[in-house]
Design a protein around this motif. Structure first.
Motif, PDB file in Angstrom:
ATOM      1  N   ASP A 183      -6.962  -2.311  -3.729  1.00 53.29           N
ATOM      2  CA  ASP A 183      -6.406  -2.719  -2.384  1.00 53.29           C
ATOM      3  C   ASP A 183      -6.702  -4.132  -1.936  1.00 53.29           C
ATOM      4  O   ASP A 183      -7.473  -5.178  -1.740  1.00 53.29           O
ATOM      5  CB  ASP A 183      -8.633  -2.520  -1.074  1.00 53.29           C
ATOM      6  N   TYR A 239      -9.131   1.170  -4.300  1.00 52.94           N
ATOM      7  CA  TYR A 239      -8.678   1.585  -3.676  1.00 52.94           C
ATOM      8  C   TYR A 239      -8.853   3.452  -3.404  1.00 52.94           C
ATOM      9  O   TYR A 239      -9.314   3.834  -2.453  1.00 52.94           O
ATOM     10  CB  TYR A 239      -6.932   1.758  -3.263  1.00 52.94           C
ATOM     11  N   TYR A 240      -8.657   4.015  -4.601  1.00 50.04           N
ATOM     12  CA  TYR A 240      -9.174   5.889  -4.760  1.00 50.04           C
ATOM     13  C   TYR A 240     -10.420   5.586  -5.624  1.00 50.04           C
ATOM     14  O   TYR A 240     -11.740   6.464  -5.431  1.00 50.04           O
ATOM     15  CB  TYR A 240      -8.558   6.083  -5.326  1.00 50.04           C
ATOM     16  N   LYS A 270       0.664   3.964  -3.050  1.00 49.20           N
ATOM     17  CA  LYS A 270       0.669   5.504  -3.077  1.00 49.20           C
ATOM     18  C   LYS A 270       1.741   6.157  -3.758  1.00 49.20           C
ATOM     19  O   LYS A 270       1.644   6.914  -4.320  1.00 49.20           O
ATOM     20  CB  LYS A 270       0.843   5.501  -1.474  1.00 49.20           C
ATOM     21  N   ASP A 296      -4.514   3.801  -9.813  1.00 53.07           N
ATOM     22  CA  ASP A 296      -5.230   3.058  -9.005  1.00 53.07           C
ATOM     23  C   ASP A 296      -4.864   2.242  -8.772  1.00 53.07           C
ATOM     24  O   ASP A 296      -3.765   1.527  -9.610  1.00 53.07           O
ATOM     25  CB  ASP A 296      -7.059   3.374  -8.893  1.00 53.07           C
ATOM     26  N   HIS A 325     -16.620   2.240  -4.195  1.00 55.68           N
ATOM     27  CA  HIS A 325     -16.524   0.833  -3.671  1.00 55.68           C
ATOM     28  C   HIS A 325     -17.578   0.067  -4.656  1.00 55.68           C
ATOM     29  O   HIS A 325     -18.667   0.689  -5.134  1.00 55.68           O
ATOM     30  CB  HIS A 325     -17.431   0.772  -2.532  1.00 55.68           C
ATOM     31  N   VAL A 371       1.037  -1.225  -0.070  1.00 55.15           N
ATOM     32  CA  VAL A 371       0.046   0.425   0.545  1.00 55.15           C
ATOM     33  C   VAL A 371       0.576   1.185  -0.038  1.00 55.15           C
ATOM     34  O   VAL A 371       0.259   2.280  -0.953  1.00 55.15           O
ATOM     35  CB  VAL A 371      -0.612   0.035   1.345  1.00 55.15           C
TER      36      VAL A 371
END
Length: 318
Positions: A237, A244-245, A220, A234, A248, A216
Protein backbone atom coordinates in the motif's frame (compact mmCIF):
# COMPACT_ATOMS: atom_id res chain seq x y z
CA UNK A 1 -76.33 -5.33 55.52
CA UNK A 2 -77.06 -5.96 51.84
CA UNK A 3 -79.09 -2.79 51.60
CA UNK A 4 -79.85 0.37 53.51
CA UNK A 5 -83.44 1.48 53.74
CA UNK A 6 -83.92 5.21 53.94
CA UNK A 7 -87.37 6.74 54.34
CA UNK A 8 -88.62 10.27 55.00
CA UNK A 9 -92.18 10.73 56.10
CA UNK A 10 -93.62 14.17 55.32
CA UNK A 11 -96.44 15.94 57.08
CA UNK A 12 -99.77 16.61 55.36
CA UNK A 13 -99.30 20.33 55.23
CA UNK A 14 -98.90 21.64 51.75
CA UNK A 15 -95.97 23.82 52.58
CA UNK A 16 -94.05 21.22 54.47
CA UNK A 17 -94.95 18.57 51.83
CA UNK A 18 -93.64 20.79 49.08
CA UNK A 19 -90.42 21.33 51.02
CA UNK A 20 -90.06 17.58 51.54
CA UNK A 21 -90.52 16.81 47.85
CA UNK A 22 -87.85 19.37 47.04
CA UNK A 23 -85.47 17.68 49.51
CA UNK A 24 -86.24 14.27 48.00
CA UNK A 25 -85.56 15.55 44.50
CA UNK A 26 -82.29 17.04 45.68
CA UNK A 27 -81.36 13.72 47.30
CA UNK A 28 -82.00 11.80 44.09
CA UNK A 29 -80.45 14.46 41.90
CA UNK A 30 -76.99 14.52 40.35
CA UNK A 31 -75.48 16.52 43.24
CA UNK A 32 -75.52 13.51 45.56
CA UNK A 33 -74.51 11.10 42.86
CA UNK A 34 -77.65 10.49 40.82
CA UNK A 35 -78.88 6.88 40.64
CA UNK A 36 -75.41 5.39 40.80
CA UNK A 37 -75.76 2.82 43.61
CA UNK A 38 -79.22 4.06 44.63
CA UNK A 39 -82.59 2.63 43.55
CA UNK A 40 -85.99 4.31 44.04
CA UNK A 41 -88.34 1.73 45.61
CA UNK A 42 -91.20 4.12 46.42
CA UNK A 43 -94.53 2.21 46.20
CA UNK A 44 -96.98 3.46 43.61
CA UNK A 45 -99.29 6.11 45.04
CA UNK A 46 -97.23 6.47 48.21
CA UNK A 47 -96.31 9.93 49.42
CA UNK A 48 -93.19 8.55 51.07
CA UNK A 49 -90.14 8.16 48.83
CA UNK A 50 -88.04 5.09 49.57
CA UNK A 51 -84.45 4.79 48.26
CA UNK A 52 -82.38 1.62 48.53
CA UNK A 53 -78.58 1.61 48.27
CA UNK A 54 -76.85 -1.52 46.85
CA UNK A 55 -73.21 -2.24 47.61
CA UNK A 56 -73.05 -4.67 44.66
CA UNK A 57 -73.41 -1.88 42.14
CA UNK A 58 -70.78 -0.99 39.57
CA UNK A 59 -69.71 2.09 41.47
CA UNK A 60 -65.99 2.09 42.29
CA UNK A 61 -63.60 4.56 43.87
CA UNK A 62 -60.20 4.04 42.17
CA UNK A 63 -58.82 7.12 43.82
CA UNK A 64 -60.01 7.79 47.38
CA UNK A 65 -58.92 11.41 47.21
CA UNK A 66 -60.86 12.06 44.01
CA UNK A 67 -63.96 10.19 45.19
CA UNK A 68 -66.89 10.58 42.79
CA UNK A 69 -64.67 12.60 40.44
CA UNK A 70 -62.38 9.61 39.87
CA UNK A 71 -62.56 7.45 36.78
CA UNK A 72 -64.61 4.28 36.81
CA UNK A 73 -63.41 2.80 33.51
CA UNK A 74 -62.72 -0.92 34.14
CA UNK A 75 -59.87 -0.86 31.58
CA UNK A 76 -57.79 1.32 33.89
CA UNK A 77 -57.65 -0.55 37.18
CA UNK A 78 -53.94 -0.17 37.93
CA UNK A 79 -52.50 2.56 40.18
CA UNK A 80 -52.30 5.86 38.45
CA UNK A 81 -55.45 5.02 36.45
CA UNK A 82 -53.48 2.90 33.95
CA UNK A 83 -54.42 -0.29 32.15
CA UNK A 84 -52.96 -3.13 30.07
CA UNK A 85 -53.22 -3.49 26.31
CA UNK A 86 -53.97 -7.19 25.76
CA UNK A 87 -53.70 -7.15 21.98
CA UNK A 88 -50.18 -5.80 21.52
CA UNK A 89 -51.47 -3.27 18.99
CA UNK A 90 -52.11 0.44 19.30
CA UNK A 91 -54.83 1.56 19.39
CA UNK A 92 -56.39 -1.45 21.07
CA UNK A 93 -59.18 -3.16 19.15
CA UNK A 94 -62.68 -3.23 20.50
CA UNK A 95 -62.57 -7.00 20.92
CA UNK A 96 -59.13 -8.02 22.26
CA UNK A 97 -60.09 -11.70 22.46
CA UNK A 98 -60.50 -11.88 18.68
CA UNK A 99 -56.89 -10.85 18.11
CA UNK A 100 -54.31 -13.66 18.12
CA UNK A 101 -51.12 -12.41 19.75
CA UNK A 102 -47.94 -14.00 18.38
CA UNK A 103 -45.64 -14.46 21.35
CA UNK A 104 -42.87 -16.17 19.33
CA UNK A 105 -39.70 -14.09 18.97
CA UNK A 106 -38.97 -12.93 15.43
CA UNK A 107 -35.36 -14.08 15.74
CA UNK A 108 -36.62 -17.66 15.86
CA UNK A 109 -39.02 -17.54 12.93
CA UNK A 110 -37.26 -15.08 10.60
CA UNK A 111 -34.62 -16.61 8.26
CA UNK A 112 -31.01 -15.70 8.84
CA UNK A 113 -28.90 -13.88 6.25
CA UNK A 114 -27.18 -17.12 5.29
CA UNK A 115 -30.49 -18.93 4.87
CA UNK A 116 -31.81 -16.13 2.64
CA UNK A 117 -28.69 -16.29 0.48
CA UNK A 118 -28.89 -20.07 0.18
CA UNK A 119 -32.57 -19.83 -0.75
CA UNK A 120 -31.78 -17.26 -3.46
CA UNK A 121 -29.00 -19.46 -4.87
CA UNK A 122 -31.27 -22.50 -4.97
CA UNK A 123 -33.93 -20.50 -6.78
CA UNK A 124 -31.36 -19.22 -9.28
CA UNK A 125 -30.06 -22.75 -9.86
CA UNK A 126 -33.57 -24.08 -10.49
CA UNK A 127 -34.30 -21.19 -12.83
CA UNK A 128 -31.18 -21.83 -14.92
CA UNK A 129 -31.65 -25.60 -14.87
CA UNK A 130 -35.32 -25.84 -15.73
CA UNK A 131 -36.01 -22.64 -17.70
CA UNK A 132 -35.33 -22.97 -21.40
CA UNK A 133 -33.32 -20.09 -22.82
CA UNK A 134 -32.42 -18.72 -19.39
CA UNK A 135 -28.73 -18.47 -20.34
CA UNK A 136 -29.47 -15.51 -22.57
CA UNK A 137 -30.96 -13.62 -19.64
CA UNK A 138 -28.36 -14.67 -17.07
CA UNK A 139 -25.25 -13.89 -19.14
CA UNK A 140 -26.59 -10.80 -20.89
CA UNK A 141 -24.47 -8.41 -18.81
CA UNK A 142 -21.22 -10.40 -18.96
CA UNK A 143 -18.36 -8.94 -20.99
CA UNK A 144 -16.73 -10.96 -23.72
CA UNK A 145 -13.32 -9.36 -23.21
CA UNK A 146 -11.38 -8.06 -20.23
CA UNK A 147 -12.04 -4.30 -20.02
CA UNK A 148 -8.88 -2.29 -20.70
CA UNK A 149 -7.61 -0.22 -17.80
CA UNK A 150 -7.68 3.47 -18.59
CA UNK A 151 -4.69 5.77 -18.28
CA UNK A 152 -2.16 2.98 -18.81
CA UNK A 153 0.02 5.02 -21.14
CA UNK A 154 3.68 5.36 -20.12
CA UNK A 155 3.39 2.50 -17.63
CA UNK A 156 6.22 0.01 -17.23
CA UNK A 157 5.48 -3.26 -15.38
CA UNK A 158 8.56 -5.41 -14.85
CA UNK A 159 8.65 -8.95 -13.42
CA UNK A 160 11.60 -9.94 -11.20
CA UNK A 161 12.70 -13.10 -9.48
CA UNK A 162 13.22 -11.78 -5.97
CA UNK A 163 16.83 -12.40 -4.85
CA UNK A 164 17.50 -14.08 -1.51
CA UNK A 165 18.70 -10.83 0.12
CA UNK A 166 15.46 -9.08 -0.83
CA UNK A 167 13.43 -11.99 0.53
CA UNK A 168 15.16 -11.74 3.90
CA UNK A 169 14.58 -8.00 4.00
CA UNK A 170 10.88 -8.43 3.13
CA UNK A 171 10.22 -11.34 5.47
CA UNK A 172 9.23 -8.91 8.24
CA UNK A 173 6.50 -7.53 5.97
CA UNK A 174 4.86 -10.98 5.80
CA UNK A 175 5.45 -12.57 9.20
CA UNK A 176 2.88 -15.30 8.64
CA UNK A 177 4.34 -16.47 5.33
CA UNK A 178 7.64 -18.11 4.51
CA UNK A 179 8.92 -16.16 1.50
CA UNK A 180 12.56 -17.14 1.89
CA UNK A 181 11.90 -20.54 0.32
CA UNK A 182 9.92 -21.41 -2.78
CA UNK A 183 8.91 -19.15 -5.61
CA UNK A 184 8.70 -15.45 -4.86
CA UNK A 185 8.16 -12.91 -7.65
CA UNK A 186 8.05 -9.13 -7.50
CA UNK A 187 6.28 -6.94 -10.04
CA UNK A 188 7.29 -3.28 -10.18
CA UNK A 189 4.75 -0.78 -11.47
CA UNK A 190 6.36 2.41 -12.83
CA UNK A 191 4.23 5.21 -14.23
CA UNK A 192 5.72 8.34 -15.73
CA UNK A 193 4.67 11.63 -14.16
CA UNK A 194 4.54 15.13 -15.56
CA UNK A 195 6.19 16.64 -12.49
CA UNK A 196 9.55 15.98 -10.89
CA UNK A 197 8.71 13.87 -7.82
CA UNK A 198 11.83 15.10 -5.98
CA UNK A 199 10.19 18.51 -5.57
CA UNK A 200 7.10 19.50 -3.66
CA UNK A 201 4.18 21.65 -4.78
CA UNK A 202 0.42 21.43 -4.88
CA UNK A 203 0.60 20.09 -8.44
CA UNK A 204 3.11 17.39 -7.42
CA UNK A 205 0.99 16.38 -4.45
CA UNK A 206 -2.19 16.17 -6.52
CA UNK A 207 -0.48 14.14 -9.26
CA UNK A 208 1.00 11.74 -6.70
CA UNK A 209 -2.45 11.15 -5.21
CA UNK A 210 -3.83 10.36 -8.66
CA UNK A 211 -0.98 7.94 -9.46
CA UNK A 212 -1.41 6.20 -6.10
CA UNK A 213 -5.13 5.64 -6.72
CA UNK A 214 -4.39 4.31 -10.20
CA UNK A 215 -1.76 1.91 -8.89
CA UNK A 216 -4.12 0.53 -6.25
CA UNK A 217 -6.74 -0.09 -8.96
CA UNK A 218 -4.30 -1.93 -11.23
CA UNK A 219 -2.75 -3.88 -8.33
CA UNK A 220 -6.17 -5.11 -7.23
CA UNK A 221 -6.91 -6.31 -10.75
CA UNK A 222 -3.62 -8.19 -11.03
CA UNK A 223 -3.86 -9.72 -7.54
CA UNK A 224 -7.43 -10.77 -8.23
CA UNK A 225 -6.45 -12.58 -11.42
CA UNK A 226 -3.54 -14.30 -9.69
CA UNK A 227 -5.75 -15.44 -6.82
CA UNK A 228 -8.31 -16.82 -9.27
CA UNK A 229 -5.56 -19.05 -10.65
CA UNK A 230 -4.75 -20.32 -7.15
CA UNK A 231 -1.70 -18.17 -6.39
CA UNK A 232 -1.00 -15.97 -3.40
CA UNK A 233 -0.68 -12.27 -4.24
CA UNK A 234 -0.44 -8.97 -2.38
CA UNK A 235 0.89 -5.48 -2.98
CA UNK A 236 2.45 -2.72 -0.92
CA UNK A 237 0.00 0.00 0.00
CA UNK A 238 1.70 3.26 -1.08
CA UNK A 239 -0.06 5.17 1.70
CA UNK A 240 1.15 3.03 4.61
CA UNK A 241 4.07 1.10 3.12
CA UNK A 242 2.58 -2.17 4.44
CA UNK A 243 0.90 -5.13 2.66
CA UNK A 244 -2.57 -4.21 1.44
CA UNK A 245 -4.21 -7.58 2.13
CA UNK A 246 -1.83 -8.88 4.79
CA UNK A 247 -1.74 -8.22 8.50
CA UNK A 248 -0.41 -4.88 9.71
CA UNK A 249 3.25 -4.88 10.69
CA UNK A 250 5.75 -2.35 11.97
CA UNK A 251 7.97 -2.95 8.92
CA UNK A 252 7.37 -0.74 5.90
CA UNK A 253 8.46 -0.45 2.27
CA UNK A 254 7.87 3.04 0.96
CA UNK A 255 8.75 4.25 -2.52
CA UNK A 256 12.26 5.36 -1.57
CA UNK A 257 13.11 2.22 0.43
CA UNK A 258 16.54 0.71 -0.18
CA UNK A 259 14.82 -2.58 -1.12
CA UNK A 260 14.01 -1.11 -4.53
CA UNK A 261 17.73 -1.19 -5.38
CA UNK A 262 17.38 -4.96 -5.73
CA UNK A 263 14.61 -4.41 -8.31
CA UNK A 264 16.58 -2.23 -10.73
CA UNK A 265 16.03 1.26 -9.31
CA UNK A 266 18.40 3.84 -7.90
CA UNK A 267 17.77 5.67 -4.63
CA UNK A 268 19.31 9.13 -4.50
CA UNK A 269 19.83 10.88 -1.18
CA UNK A 270 19.27 14.63 -1.58
CA UNK A 271 20.09 15.42 2.03
CA UNK A 272 16.65 16.60 3.02
CA UNK A 273 14.92 13.61 1.45
CA UNK A 274 15.40 10.62 -0.83
CA UNK A 275 14.08 10.12 -4.35
CA UNK A 276 13.75 7.03 -6.55
CA UNK A 277 15.11 7.07 -10.11
CA UNK A 278 13.74 5.00 -12.97
CA UNK A 279 16.17 3.88 -15.73
CA UNK A 280 14.02 5.64 -18.36
CA UNK A 281 11.71 8.11 -16.56
CA UNK A 282 14.29 9.39 -14.11
CA UNK A 283 12.76 11.35 -11.23
CA UNK A 284 9.46 11.79 -13.06
CA UNK A 285 8.05 8.49 -11.91
CA UNK A 286 5.73 6.85 -9.43
CA UNK A 287 6.68 3.31 -8.37
CA UNK A 288 4.60 0.55 -6.80
CA UNK A 289 5.30 -3.08 -5.95
CA UNK A 290 3.20 -6.28 -6.33
CA UNK A 291 4.30 -9.61 -4.83
CA UNK A 292 3.21 -13.17 -5.59
CA UNK A 293 4.34 -16.79 -5.44
CA UNK A 294 3.57 -17.31 -9.12
CA UNK A 295 6.62 -18.10 -11.22
CA UNK A 296 8.03 -15.42 -13.50
CA UNK A 297 7.57 -17.76 -16.45
CA UNK A 298 3.98 -18.66 -15.54
CA UNK A 299 1.51 -18.32 -18.38
CA UNK A 300 -0.85 -16.50 -16.04
CA UNK A 301 1.21 -13.29 -16.43
CA UNK A 302 0.98 -13.48 -20.19
CA UNK A 303 -2.78 -13.94 -20.00
CA UNK A 304 -3.18 -11.05 -17.58
CA UNK A 305 -1.19 -8.58 -19.65
CA UNK A 306 -2.69 -9.75 -22.92
CA UNK A 307 -6.10 -8.97 -21.47
CA UNK A 308 -4.77 -5.60 -20.40
CA UNK A 309 -3.42 -5.18 -23.97
CA UNK A 310 0.02 -4.11 -22.82
CA UNK A 311 2.13 -7.25 -23.13
CA UNK A 312 5.39 -6.38 -24.88
CA UNK A 313 8.00 -8.34 -26.81
CA UNK A 314 10.43 -8.30 -23.85
CA UNK A 315 9.79 -11.23 -21.51
CA UNK A 316 10.38 -9.11 -18.40
CA UNK A 317 8.36 -5.94 -18.94
CA UNK A 318 5.25 -4.56 -20.52
Amino acid sequence: MSSILMAARLTATHARGLSGRMIARQFSGPIIGGTRGWRNDTPKGSRTEVFVYSRDSDITWPDEKLGVLGTTDPKFRLPGNTGINLTGYFPETENPKSVVVNSTLDIITAPTTKESQVHALYNANDFIKYSEGSEDDIFADLLDDFPPLIDMENVDIAIHDAPLLLRKDMQSLFPGKNIESGTFTALTYSQKTENDMSKWSDQVDEEREMKMEKFVQVAKEICGRLKEEGFWADFIDPCSGTPYYGNHTNSTMFETDEKFRSLGFQIEDLGCCKVILHPVYGKNVFVGCILTNASKTSIVFEEIFEDMLYWGEDDSSV
